[in-house]
Design a protein around this motif. Structure first.
Motif, PDB file in Angstrom:
ATOM      1  N   GLY A 149     -34.909 -73.650 115.853  1.00 39.99           N
ATOM      2  CA  GLY A 149     -34.373 -72.338 116.211  1.00 39.99           C
ATOM      3  C   GLY A 149     -32.926 -72.160 115.787  1.00 39.99           C
ATOM      4  O   GLY A 149     -32.479 -71.056 115.533  1.00 39.99           O
ATOM      5  N   GLN A 150     -32.178 -73.264 115.704  1.00 35.81           N
ATOM      6  CA  GLN A 150     -30.774 -73.166 115.307  1.00 35.81           C
ATOM      7  C   GLN A 150     -30.635 -72.703 113.858  1.00 35.81           C
ATOM      8  O   GLN A 150     -29.822 -71.840 113.564  1.00 35.81           O
ATOM      9  N   ALA A 153     -31.798 -69.035 113.652  1.00 36.43           N
ATOM     10  CA  ALA A 153     -30.781 -68.094 114.120  1.00 36.43           C
ATOM     11  C   ALA A 153     -29.687 -67.944 113.067  1.00 36.43           C
ATOM     12  O   ALA A 153     -29.198 -66.849 112.810  1.00 36.43           O
ATOM     13  N   LYS A 155     -30.035 -68.253 109.857  1.00 43.42           N
ATOM     14  CA  LYS A 155     -30.568 -67.416 108.776  1.00 43.42           C
ATOM     15  C   LYS A 155     -30.476 -65.942 109.146  1.00 43.42           C
ATOM     16  O   LYS A 155     -30.123 -65.106 108.316  1.00 43.42           O
ATOM     17  N   THR A 156     -30.798 -65.610 110.395  1.00 43.41           N
ATOM     18  CA  THR A 156     -30.826 -64.193 110.763  1.00 43.41           C
ATOM     19  C   THR A 156     -29.426 -63.588 110.816  1.00 43.41           C
ATOM     20  O   THR A 156     -29.294 -62.378 110.766  1.00 43.41           O
TER      21      THR A 156
ATOM     22  N   ARG B  56     -41.958 -62.459 112.379  1.00 41.48           N
ATOM     23  CA  ARG B  56     -41.200 -63.496 111.655  1.00 41.48           C
ATOM     24  C   ARG B  56     -41.391 -63.395 110.141  1.00 41.48           C
ATOM     25  O   ARG B  56     -40.572 -63.908 109.376  1.00 41.48           O
ATOM     26  N   ASN B  59     -38.592 -60.815 108.388  1.00 36.43           N
ATOM     27  CA  ASN B  59     -37.315 -61.300 107.848  1.00 36.43           C
ATOM     28  C   ASN B  59     -37.480 -62.656 107.177  1.00 36.43           C
ATOM     29  O   ASN B  59     -36.530 -63.403 107.024  1.00 36.43           O
ATOM     30  N   LEU B  61     -38.709 -65.493 108.006  1.00 32.87           N
ATOM     31  CA  LEU B  61     -38.629 -66.801 108.660  1.00 32.87           C
ATOM     32  C   LEU B  61     -39.945 -67.534 108.439  1.00 32.87           C
ATOM     33  O   LEU B  61     -40.012 -68.765 108.465  1.00 32.87           O
ATOM     34  N   GLU B  62     -41.021 -66.762 108.253  1.00 38.71           N
ATOM     35  CA  GLU B  62     -42.304 -67.319 107.813  1.00 38.71           C
ATOM     36  C   GLU B  62     -42.613 -66.675 106.473  1.00 38.71           C
ATOM     37  O   GLU B  62     -42.410 -65.471 106.297  1.00 38.71           O
ATOM     38  N   ARG B  86     -32.570 -59.639 105.102  1.00 38.20           N
ATOM     39  CA  ARG B  86     -32.010 -60.260 106.316  1.00 38.20           C
ATOM     40  C   ARG B  86     -30.718 -59.600 106.735  1.00 38.20           C
ATOM     41  O   ARG B  86     -30.378 -59.577 107.923  1.00 38.20           O
ATOM     42  N   MET B  91     -32.418 -60.359 114.683  1.00 30.43           N
ATOM     43  CA  MET B  91     -33.551 -60.911 115.416  1.00 30.43           C
ATOM     44  C   MET B  91     -33.087 -61.599 116.686  1.00 30.43           C
ATOM     45  O   MET B  91     -32.070 -62.298 116.695  1.00 30.43           O
ATOM     46  N   PHE B  93     -34.556 -64.143 119.727  1.00 29.14           N
ATOM     47  CA  PHE B  93     -35.636 -65.113 119.915  1.00 29.14           C
ATOM     48  C   PHE B  93     -35.937 -65.332 121.403  1.00 29.14           C
ATOM     49  O   PHE B  93     -35.084 -65.139 122.257  1.00 29.14           O
ATOM     50  N   ASN B  97     -31.586 -69.322 121.176  1.00 27.26           N
ATOM     51  CA  ASN B  97     -31.031 -69.988 119.991  1.00 27.26           C
ATOM     52  C   ASN B  97     -29.549 -69.717 119.768  1.00 27.26           C
ATOM     53  O   ASN B  97     -29.101 -69.546 118.644  1.00 27.26           O
TER      54      ASN B  97
END
Lengths: 252, 252
Positions: A149-150, A153, A155-156, B56, B59, B61-62, B86, B91, B93, B97
């Motif tokens: 998750g770090q 986060a 990346k976002t 996910r 953006n 993340l997947e 992005r 986002m 979570f 995070n």
């Protein structure tokens, strides 16, 4: 100087004893001969420490450079790291030392590079490479222990990969990485004794040379072990202080 | 009602024929979804239905396997397009995070300073503005671990807002919270909703959905089963699966 105190008490004990098998006189600081022998042995500390510190610093740098691509999602980026780690980890230290010292200059020469690798740099290269496979794995486990998750986060909020590593992951991972890295440093200090076989004048080499002239292996090797013990205990003390300092900066 | 809120009918997000597999597990099946600017969508469905995976993917993340995702006119493809997307999508979570080694203020300024190149002064001013918006400016110098779950989630929302995104994604933002903290977080999200932010919220909070959503999306087994306005959705669900789901979560 702590070791000198310990040593002199040891010598006193043995010197007073009646055992004919012991000859602590070779390292008896109260005699000129004994004192000269002791200073000869202790003079090896500088080389052992310098060798270990440079090798450990290189190993930590190489280890990080190997570990980071080793965690890529892309298998073609990941593969060279895995190959490096598996390959280097499989080579025993002593054969690698011989190869680097006697073999590597030949390889370099055939490539038109003429460099002399002396005992010191031969030992530094060998220890650094040999150890880097282990430090790489330490970095990997430390970084992977930071929750996914770090990085998500990071990346976002638009951080690049290197910014994520530098500002988010490594500062958290370092506290978990530090104790095993300190272990590796102690391991390097001990393994530096192998440099004696290619003629480097460090602690073990000096002890060997003294044994050849004095023929008192028990006493001299006992002192040698004591030297390593003192060195490692001092390192452990500073590592514990460092760990406490880093741990207290953060409340979780 | 949608028209009264003045939804701009240009597309914020357009998803076409999206498919995603985890090895052999088909996580998303031919998902189509279009979100207008300013539209507020609540995604619900049983666990494992693909809700989180869907947002996910938006953006990146997947990574998805087939289909297209277009965010504010940018079609997802190469690294540059992912970076562009992005930068417009924030986002939040389930597990917050937050970066545990940084203060609240540092958590908020990291993205603006490193990814957007703002000066520290500007980044801090912006951070304080959004901390006030989520009503915890007094926590700025604390570490995340010392805050309650509800406060941490509000910080996480503020951290996203500091990047000034056009679209916000919420992945079960209240599922990890103690019951008494849920409403303080939902209030912040409702406040955002009324300010005209485009958002997709994955949640089981049906009271929140009635209050804030323009449109409900119900997912099951990786596919969108039903969509509709909250009143249609809650009063007269069209499918049996949706009825069963609503009965299960609303009966308590």
């Amino acid at each position: 100087m702590k070791n000198l105190l310990l040593l002199s008490s040891l010598c006193l004990l043995a010197g007073c004893g009646a055992s004919g098998n012991w000859g602590w006189y070779v390292i008896n600081p109260t005699t000129t001969q004994g004192w000269n022998n002791i200073t000869f042995l202790i003079d090896g500390f500088g080389a052992t420490i310098l060798l270990s510190v440079i090798a450990a610093a290189l190993s930590m740098a190489i280890g990080l450079l190997v570990a980071l691509p080793g965690m890529s999602d892309n298998r073609w980026i990941r593969m060279p790291s895995r190959v490096y780690i598996e390959f280097v980890r499989a080579i025993p230290l002593l054969p690698m030392l011989f190869w680097v010292f006697y073999g590597l200059p030949v390889v370099l020469q055939s490539m038109g590079i003429s460099v002399r690798i002396d005992a010191f740099w031969g030992a530094v290269i060998t220890l650094a490479i040999s150890d880097s496979a282990f430090t790489a794995e330490i970095y990997r486990s430390g970084i992977q222990s930071i929750a996914r998750g770090q990085t998500e986060a990071a990346k976002t909020i638009g951080l690049t990969y290197s910014q994520t590593m530098r500002y988010v992951v490594l500062p958290q991972a370092i506290r978990r990485i530090l104790p095993p890295l300190a272990n590796q440093f102690i391991y390097i200090v001990k393994m530096s004794a192998f440099a004696s076989v290619i003629g480097m004048q460090e602690l073990t080499r000096r002890a060997n040379e003294l044994v050849v002239t004095e023929y008192r292996p028990l006493e001299i090797y006992s002192l040698l072990i004591l030297e390593y013990l003192v060195l490692v205990l001092i390192i452990s003390y500073f590592v514990r202080r460092l760990e406490r300092k880093m741990g207290s900066d953060e409340s979780r | 009602m949608t028209e009264l809120r003045g939804v701009n009918h240009a597309k914020a997000i357009e998803i076409r024929g999206l498919n995603k597999w985890y090895a052999t597990y088909h996580a998303l099946k031919d998902v189509d979804l279009t979100v207008a600017h300013g539209e507020r969508i609540v995604v619900c469905g049983p666990s494992g239905s693909g809700k989180s995976t869907l947002i996910r993917c938006i953006n990146s993340l997947e990574a998805h396997n087939t289909g297209t995702i277009t965010v504010d006119g940018t079609q997802m493809g190469d690294a540059a397009s992912i970076e562009a997307i992005r930068s417009e999508v924030g986002m939040v979570f389930q597990q917050f995070n937050l970066f545990p080694h940084l203060t609240i203020l540092q958590n908020l300024t990291l993205g603006p300073m490193k990814a957007r190149g703002l000066s520290r002064k500007d980044a801090e001013a912006r951070a304080m503005k959004y901390l006030e918006r989520v009503q915890i400016p007094e926590q700025a110098d604390k570490m995340p671990g010392t805050l309650s779950g509800g406060q941490q989630q509000r910080v996480a929302i503020a951290r996203s807002l500091c990047m000034e995104p056009k679209i916000m994604l919420f992945d079960e933002p209240t599922s990890a919270l103690d019951p008494e903290m849920i409403s303080e977080v939902l209030d912040v999200i409702v406040d955002l909703a009324t300010s005209g932010m485009t958002m997709i919220v994955v949640t089981h909070e049906m009271g929140f959905a009635r209050r804030a959503a323009d449109r409900m999306v119900f997912m099951d087994h990786g596919a969108i089963v039903e969509t509709g306005t909250p009143s249609e959705f809650f009063e007269s669900p069209k499918t049996e699966r949706c009825r069963t789901f609503l009965n299960q979560i609303l009966k308590h």
